[in-house]
Design a protein around this motif. Structure first.
Motif, short mmCIF file in Angstrom:
data_model
loop_
_atom_site.label_atom_id
_atom_site.label_comp_id
_atom_site.label_asym_id
_atom_site.label_seq_id
_atom_site.Cartn_x
_atom_site.Cartn_y
_atom_site.Cartn_z
N GLU A 62 12.64 11.45 -2.69
CA GLU A 62 13.60 12.23 -1.90
C GLU A 62 13.13 12.41 -0.46
OE1 GLU A 62 13.92 16.22 -3.37
OE2 GLU A 62 15.17 16.82 -1.66
N ALA A 63 11.81 12.66 -0.31
CA ALA A 63 11.25 12.87 1.02
C ALA A 63 11.39 11.62 1.87
CB ALA A 63 9.79 13.28 0.90
N VAL A 64 11.05 10.47 1.28
CA VAL A 64 11.09 9.22 2.03
C VAL A 64 12.52 8.86 2.40
CG1 VAL A 64 10.62 6.75 1.88
CG2 VAL A 64 8.93 8.36 1.07
N GLN A 65 13.46 9.13 1.47
CA GLN A 65 14.87 8.83 1.73
C GLN A 65 15.39 9.56 2.97
OE1 GLN A 65 16.86 6.73 0.22
NE2 GLN A 65 15.70 6.19 -1.62
N SER A 66 14.84 10.74 3.23
CA SER A 66 15.37 11.54 4.32
C SER A 66 14.79 11.14 5.68
CB SER A 66 15.08 13.02 4.05
OG SER A 66 13.69 13.24 4.18
N LEU A 67 13.87 10.18 5.69
CA LEU A 67 13.25 9.81 6.96
C LEU A 67 13.99 8.66 7.65
CD1 LEU A 67 9.47 9.77 5.93
CD2 LEU A 67 10.70 11.58 7.12
N GLU A 68 13.95 8.67 9.00
CA GLU A 68 14.50 7.53 9.73
C GLU A 68 13.49 6.40 9.69
OE1 GLU A 68 14.89 9.46 13.50
OE2 GLU A 68 15.67 11.13 12.32
N ILE A 69 13.96 5.19 10.02
CA ILE A 69 13.11 4.01 9.90
C ILE A 69 11.87 4.10 10.81
CG2 ILE A 69 14.63 2.69 11.47
CD1 ILE A 69 12.70 1.12 8.58
N GLU A 70 12.01 4.71 12.00
CA GLU A 70 10.86 4.86 12.90
C GLU A 70 9.78 5.71 12.22
OE1 GLU A 70 13.96 5.48 13.94
OE2 GLU A 70 14.29 3.85 15.37
N LEU A 71 10.24 6.77 11.50
CA LEU A 71 9.27 7.67 10.86
C LEU A 71 8.62 7.01 9.64
CD1 LEU A 71 10.85 11.21 11.16
CD2 LEU A 71 9.22 10.05 12.64
N ILE A 72 9.34 6.10 9.01
CA ILE A 72 8.75 5.35 7.88
C ILE A 72 7.53 4.58 8.39
CG2 ILE A 72 9.12 3.47 6.23
CD1 ILE A 72 10.76 5.71 5.34
N ASP A 73 7.68 3.99 9.60
CA ASP A 73 6.54 3.25 10.18
C ASP A 73 5.36 4.18 10.43
OD1 ASP A 73 8.02 0.99 10.13
OD2 ASP A 73 8.38 0.86 12.29
N VAL A 74 5.64 5.38 10.96
CA VAL A 74 4.57 6.34 11.22
C VAL A 74 3.91 6.76 9.91
CG1 VAL A 74 3.98 8.55 12.28
CG2 VAL A 74 5.81 7.16 13.25
N LEU A 75 4.78 7.01 8.91
CA LEU A 75 4.28 7.40 7.59
C LEU A 75 3.34 6.33 7.04
CD1 LEU A 75 4.38 9.07 4.92
CD2 LEU A 75 6.43 7.78 4.32
N MET A 76 3.76 5.08 7.16
CA MET A 76 2.96 3.97 6.65
C MET A 76 1.58 3.95 7.34
SD MET A 76 3.65 2.05 4.23
CE MET A 76 4.32 0.59 3.51
N LYS A 77 1.55 4.23 8.63
CA LYS A 77 0.28 4.24 9.35
C LYS A 77 -0.65 5.31 8.77
CE LYS A 77 2.15 2.48 13.66
NZ LYS A 77 2.53 2.73 15.05
N TYR A 78 -0.09 6.48 8.46
CA TYR A 78 -0.93 7.55 7.91
C TYR A 78 -1.36 7.24 6.47
CZ TYR A 78 -0.72 10.60 11.91
OH TYR A 78 -0.89 11.12 13.16
N VAL A 79 -0.47 6.57 5.71
CA VAL A 79 -0.84 6.21 4.34
C VAL A 79 -2.07 5.30 4.36
CG1 VAL A 79 -0.12 4.89 2.31
CG2 VAL A 79 1.45 6.53 3.34
N TYR A 80 -2.04 4.29 5.24
CA TYR A 80 -3.18 3.36 5.32
C TYR A 80 -4.42 4.06 5.84
CZ TYR A 80 -0.83 -0.88 3.89
OH TYR A 80 -0.19 -1.83 3.14
N LYS A 81 -4.23 4.95 6.83
CA LYS A 81 -5.37 5.70 7.38
C LYS A 81 -5.97 6.58 6.26
CE LYS A 81 -7.77 6.46 11.08
NZ LYS A 81 -8.43 5.37 11.81
N GLY A 82 -5.07 7.13 5.42
CA GLY A 82 -5.53 7.97 4.32
C GLY A 82 -6.37 7.21 3.31
N PHE A 83 -6.03 5.91 3.13
CA PHE A 83 -6.82 5.08 2.20
C PHE A 83 -8.26 4.93 2.68
CE2 PHE A 83 -2.75 2.68 0.88
CZ PHE A 83 -2.59 3.49 -0.23
N GLU A 84 -8.44 5.03 4.03
CA GLU A 84 -9.77 4.80 4.60
C GLU A 84 -10.76 5.90 4.20
OE1 GLU A 84 -9.79 4.20 8.84
OE2 GLU A 84 -8.27 2.63 8.71
N SER A 85 -10.25 7.12 4.01
CA SER A 85 -11.16 8.21 3.68
C SER A 85 -10.65 8.94 2.43
CB SER A 85 -11.26 9.18 4.86
OG SER A 85 -9.97 9.49 5.32
#
Lengths: 109, 376
Positions: free
Chosen positions: A51-74
């Motif tokens: 539900e959370a992801v559905q409510s995001l615009e495509i630009e924010l999906i890109d930002v989200l993806m960046k944080y997901v990968y950054k989160g994997f680092e630590s």
């Protein structure tokens, strides 16, 4: 009550993603934003992620993806599994293009 | 068939780039080395006519001037050659001194074919024209403010403006006006004053930084440019709307090439191995049209257990690793060329790529077979 907190979580997500200091040169600012964003991501239950992801615009999906990968680092206790769910849902919308932009953009999380 | 697949002789190497002659009976292509092969269509087959063997290193760009029937090639050896056909149908090279110290990366004839432009790793564009008094090709440089390798160039229909995409994440429109050989150009929406090397406008690829430019092209009317870059985006800038940029973040791997079908629709292709159509709506939004490759994965003789074990046995492997992609191209598509129709109303186009295949896509039949496909 439960519905109320979940919608607040989504608001929090939108706020942190909208104000993400991706272009900032100050490492401290970026680190703080990362910690805060990960706190928001991990606070949202796996069942609400869709539900959370559905409510995001495509630009924010890109930002989200960046944080997901950054989160994997630590990783912390249980965080990677949780972030993988985020990754799956974000991927369903952004496709591989979203992952390519994590790699290609110079302004990173 | 809406698409026809061609393979040239025994070439399994990637096709670096290709170019057609005027009536599309012959094709010039480079099999990822220092040679340029000329093939002639012979029914459904291709006959090797000539090998242009003058470059020392890998050929990066080929362009065939349809009206003057001259081929220009450029390569990593920092040279460009203009090839003209003699009485004996053999191609004769003329060396063009580009005066660059890095590889030449791309080359294009101007619409009038009286000059051509070469992009290079030397952070400059050489604009070359023929000087009949000295009987040689002269090159003029456009240097500022290019900060990195030029990856792609294209000419405006007015024969003067030039758009260049670069690895410094920027797209720039320059004037390539040569006052010795042409008369003063008419004003365009991109600007009015056009001395050689004038920067008309500069676009940054992305507000998120990054994404080097793979390909940039002017629209048929010359008022818009479209570029594709390594962050999987498609971007359109419109000079008649105050250089407003429309950006589409695609779901696919980065696109390497793009071509305008009409003034409002374009086809892009790249690492995803399939050409995809996008349309520009009247309010300036870029929307997904259709995937033009509708091929399904081939099930070789059904998937019975016996077949699976037989095929494992034949290849002496222990896993089922079917590496065939469910697309016509089996590797990245690196270039798209117009095949039939005219600029602004393309009837069919050709794609070539890393799999060594050349595919001709017929837009008319595609439009009939793919539901919802509409080219505007």
């Amino acid at each position: 009550m439960a519905k109320n907190t979940s919608s607040k979580h989504i608001d929090a997500l939108k706020t942190v993603l909208n104000s993400a200091p991706l272009g900032s040169k100050n490492q401290q600012v970026k680190d703080n934003a990362l910690t805060l964003t990960l706190r928001v991501l991990l606070a949202i239950k796996p069942s609400q992620i869709e539900e959370a992801v559905q409510s995001l615009e495509i630009e924010l999906i890109d930002v989200l993806m960046k944080y997901v990968y950054k989160g994997f680092e630590s990783p912390s206790e249980g965080s990677s599994g949780h972030l993988l769910v985020w990754h799956e849902k974000a991927y369903n919308i952004g496709g591989v293009g979203s992952i390519v932009r994590v790699l290609a953009d110079t302004k990173r999380a | 068939m809406s698409q026809v697949v061609h393979r040239f002789g025994n070439i399994y190497a990637p096709i670096t780039c290709h170019a057609w002659n005027k009536n599309r009976t012959q094709i010039a292509l480079s099999p990822n080395n220092h040679e340029v092969h000329i093939y002639e269509r012979n029914g459904s087959d291709w006959k090797l006519l000539d090998i242009l063997n003058q470059h020392d290193l890998r050929v990066m760009g080929i362009d065939w001037g349809p009206n003057t029937n001259r081929i220009v090639t450029c390569a990593v050896d920092r040279n460009a050659y203009v090839w003209t056909q003699g009485e004996d149908k053999k191609w004769k090279p003329t060396l063009v001194l580009l005066r660059i110290n890095r590889a030449a990366t791309c080359v294009k004839w101007s619409p009038d074919e009286n000059k051509f432009a070469v992009g290079s790793g030397a952070r400059l564009i050489s604009v070359c024209y023929f000087e009949s008094e000295n009987d040689w090709w002269v090159s003029k440089h456009i240097k500022k403010p290019i900060r990195s390798t030029i990856t792609s160039i294209d000419w405006h229909p007015n024969n003067v403006l030039l758009v260049a995409g670069s690895a410094d994440f920027k797209v720039r429109v320059f004037s390539a006006y040569i006052k010795d050989i042409e008369k003063t150009p008419e004003p365009t929406p991109w600007g009015t004053k056009m001395p050689l090397g004038q920067l008309m406008v500069e676009f940054v690829n992305s507000s998120c930084g990054g994404g080097w430019i793979h390909n940039v092209v002017f629209s048929p009317d010359g008022n818009k440019i479209c570029w594709v870059s390594h962050d999987s985006t498609i971007n359109i800038a419109d000079a008649t709307k105050g250089n407003a940029v429309t950006k589409l973040r695609a779901q696919y791997l980065p696109f390497l090439s793009c071509i305008w079908m009409t003034n409002n629709s374009l086809v892009v292709a790249g690492h995803s191995c399939i050409p995809i159509l996008y349309n520009l709506t009247t309010d300036g939004q870029l929307v997904f049209g259709a995937k033009l490759d509708t091929s399904q994965k081939k099930q070789a003789g059904g998937l019975s257990a016996m077949n699976i074990f037989q095929s494992l046995d034949k290849r002496s492997t222990s896993e089922v690793n079917d590496t065939k992609l469910d697309s016509v191209h089996q590797n990245a598509i690196t270039s798209i060329c117009q095949y039939s129709g005219e600029k602004g109303n393309i009837k069919s186009f050709s794609t070539s790529g890393m799999d060594g295949l050349l595919v001709i896509w017929d837009v008319m039949t595609l439009e009939k077979t793919i539901a919802g496909l509409k080219i505007i």
